[in-house]
Design an enzyme around this catalytic site. Structure first.
Site, PDB file in Angstrom:
ATOM      1  N   LYS A  59       0.832  -1.178   0.138  1.00  0.00           N
ATOM      2  CA  LYS A  59      -0.074   0.071  -0.060  1.00  0.00           C
ATOM      3  C   LYS A  59       0.836   1.427  -0.199  1.00  0.00           C
ATOM      4  O   LYS A  59       0.432   2.303  -0.293  1.00  0.00           O
ATOM      5  CB  LYS A  59      -0.968   0.000   1.193  1.00  0.00           C
ATOM      6  N   TYR A 272     -12.437 -15.475   3.010  1.00  0.00           N
ATOM      7  CA  TYR A 272     -11.536 -14.285   3.447  1.00  0.00           C
ATOM      8  C   TYR A 272     -10.750 -14.334   4.671  1.00  0.00           C
ATOM      9  O   TYR A 272     -11.693 -14.427   5.677  1.00  0.00           O
ATOM     10  CB  TYR A 272     -12.051 -13.010   2.965  1.00  0.00           C
ATOM     11  N   TYR A 298      -3.034 -12.979   2.735  1.00  0.00           N
ATOM     12  CA  TYR A 298      -2.667 -12.422   1.496  1.00  0.00           C
ATOM     13  C   TYR A 298      -1.336 -13.061   0.882  1.00  0.00           C
ATOM     14  O   TYR A 298      -1.779 -13.912  -0.055  1.00  0.00           O
ATOM     15  CB  TYR A 298      -2.493 -10.886   1.546  1.00  0.00           C
TER      16      TYR A 298
HETATM   17  C1  LIG Z   1      -0.205  -7.982   2.359  1.00  0.00           C
HETATM   18  C2  LIG Z   1      -1.243  -7.555   1.154  1.00  0.00           C
HETATM   19  N1  LIG Z   1      -1.166  -8.247  -0.013  1.00  0.00           N
HETATM   20  C3  LIG Z   1      -1.876  -8.145  -1.069  1.00  0.00           C
HETATM   21  C4  LIG Z   1      -2.937  -7.168  -1.012  1.00  0.00           C
HETATM   22  C5  LIG Z   1      -4.035  -6.937  -2.284  1.00  0.00           C
HETATM   23  O1  LIG Z   1      -3.543  -6.134  -2.883  1.00  0.00           O
HETATM   24  P1  LIG Z   1      -4.854  -5.220  -3.596  1.00  0.00           P
HETATM   25  O2  LIG Z   1      -5.595  -4.697  -2.624  1.00  0.00           O
HETATM   26  O3  LIG Z   1      -4.299  -4.022  -4.306  1.00  0.00           O
HETATM   27  O4  LIG Z   1      -5.585  -6.283  -4.499  1.00  0.00           O
HETATM   28  C6  LIG Z   1      -3.231  -6.438   0.272  1.00  0.00           C
HETATM   29  C7  LIG Z   1      -4.431  -5.692   0.343  1.00  0.00           C
HETATM   30  O5  LIG Z   1      -5.005  -5.480   1.373  1.00  0.00           O
HETATM   31  C8  LIG Z   1      -2.171  -6.669   1.284  1.00  0.00           C
HETATM   32  O6  LIG Z   1      -2.494  -6.367   2.619  1.00  0.00           O
END
Ligand SMILES: Cc1ncc(COP(=O)(O)O)c(C=O)c1O
Length: 345
Positions: A59, A272, A298
């Site tokens: 981010k 999720y 994630y």
């Molecule tokens: C550690 C991590 N990886 C990947 C993502 C996913 O990225 P995006 O939200 O841009 O798809 C997030 C989003 O919250 C994240 O916190």
């Protein structure tokens, strides 16, 4: 070879103001022991967990541009939101602290049942408090941005000048920021002597993938961008990638090719934020073989998806695949008691 297309994207990116909060470029590193263990393509990792400020993560690249817009608009307060262990709001809180802006966060309760006793207070939730963020519990309704907008209206009514950072820092400007990652990977891979056949990463609020697809169409036109859905909402993710991709392209005066968007379903686990065995395996193997720390929500699910694609035979041993480590490591501590990683003998 650095092409004219990269130069065009670089030139357009240079016209969009940013803050310079992030440590760039992030490293691109080989993963020889993981590659050998999986017996598939040569694996590399793009260390987006090393973007710097406040434990890093994907981010911060987006915030570099989005919070520049906030500062330029005269905001004194940043408003955002996410689940209890959101990496996004932790990075918003860190950046706001650094910039001297007040940070107010809508904390969505109920998107998932707390998986551990430590979930509410450890990991990202702990860091939000360190950064001095103001936290407001709100119920999860499925609308990611309404509670943030409503909090912003309330703060505006109290005399502040708030700036809304959307859920996941995903919008056109966030995707613009991510297009630069493809330029970095192209240059670093060229120095290391390869062209990636694919770049694989986990995808959720979609800004990362939108930017990577846009950037790769200029910097790495032969490379497939493969997003592993970790939200268990692959259709919604795809729609958002396309929408932010078009917005970002418009901001840069470029085109977005939506036919290049690939979102792979089936690796989000039961829901999720809920850990499952494939993710435990991915987190364990990355840590044991490469000292690479992934998270359970994630990046761990992203690697689990990549491992499944390798086992299905998608790539040969002559191929090169870059895994994007998007960050999230602090959440490891909030899930510690359900990770069940065994100590060595
Ligand atoms: C550690 C991590 N990886 C990947 C993502 C996913 O990225 P995006 O939200 O841009 O798809 C997030 C989003 O919250 C994240 O916190």
């Amino acid at each position: 070879m650095i092409t004219k297309n990269i130069a065009l994207l670089e030139e357009r990116l240079s016209t969009i103001p940013r803050l310079g909060l992030t440590d760039l470029p992030t490293p691109l590193e080989p993963l020889p022991r993981l590659s050998a263990a999986l017996g598939g393509p040569k694996l590399w990792v793009k260390r987006e967990d090393c973007t710097g400020l406040g434990f890093g993560g994907n981010k911060l690249r987006k915030l570099d541009f989005v919070l520049r817009d906030a500062v330029d608009s005269g905001a004194d307060t940043v408003v955002s939101g996410g689940v209890v262990q959101s990496n996004s709001q932790r990075q918003v809180a860190a950046a706001a602290a650094k910039l001297g802006l007040e940070c107010h966060l809508a904390v969505y309760q109920g998107r998932l049942k707390p998986p551990t006793p430590e979930y509410e207070r450890s990991g990202n939730a702990l860091l939000n408090r360190f950064y001095g963020a103001h936290l407001y519990d709100v119920p999860w309704t499925g609308d990611r941005n309404e509670a943030i907008a409503s909090l912003s209206r309330r703060l505006g009514g109290e005399g502040r000048n708030p700036y809304v950072v959307p859920y996941g820092v995903s919008n056109g400007l966030g995707a613009v920021a991510y297009s630069e990652t493809a330029i970095e990977i192209a240059g670093q891979a060229q120095t290391l002597g390869f062209t990636p056949d694919a770049i694989v990463h986990c995808t959720g609020s979609a800004g990362t993938q939108a930017g990577l697809v846009l950037g790769a169409s200029h910097a790495l036109p032969e490379t497939k961008i493969v997003g592993i859905d970790i939200d268990a909402e692959p259709e919604r993710v795809r729609e958002d990638v396309v929408s932010y991709g078009h917005e970002a392209a418009q901001l840069l005066g470029l085109e977005f090719d939506q036919d290049k968007v690939e979102v792979v379903a089936g690796h989000a686990g039961p829901a999720y934020g809920v850990i499952h065995d494939a993710t435990r395996e991915a987190i364990g193997i990355a840590a044991r073989l490469e000292a690479l720390l992934l998270d359970p929500v994630y990046s761990g699910k992203g690697l689990a998806g990549l491992m499944a694609l390798i086992r299905e035979g998608r790539w040969s041993d002559r191929d090169n695949v870059v895994f994007v480590h998007t960050g999230g490591t602090p959440a490891l501590f909030a899930y510690g008691s359900v990770l069940d990683i065994q100590a060595g003998p």
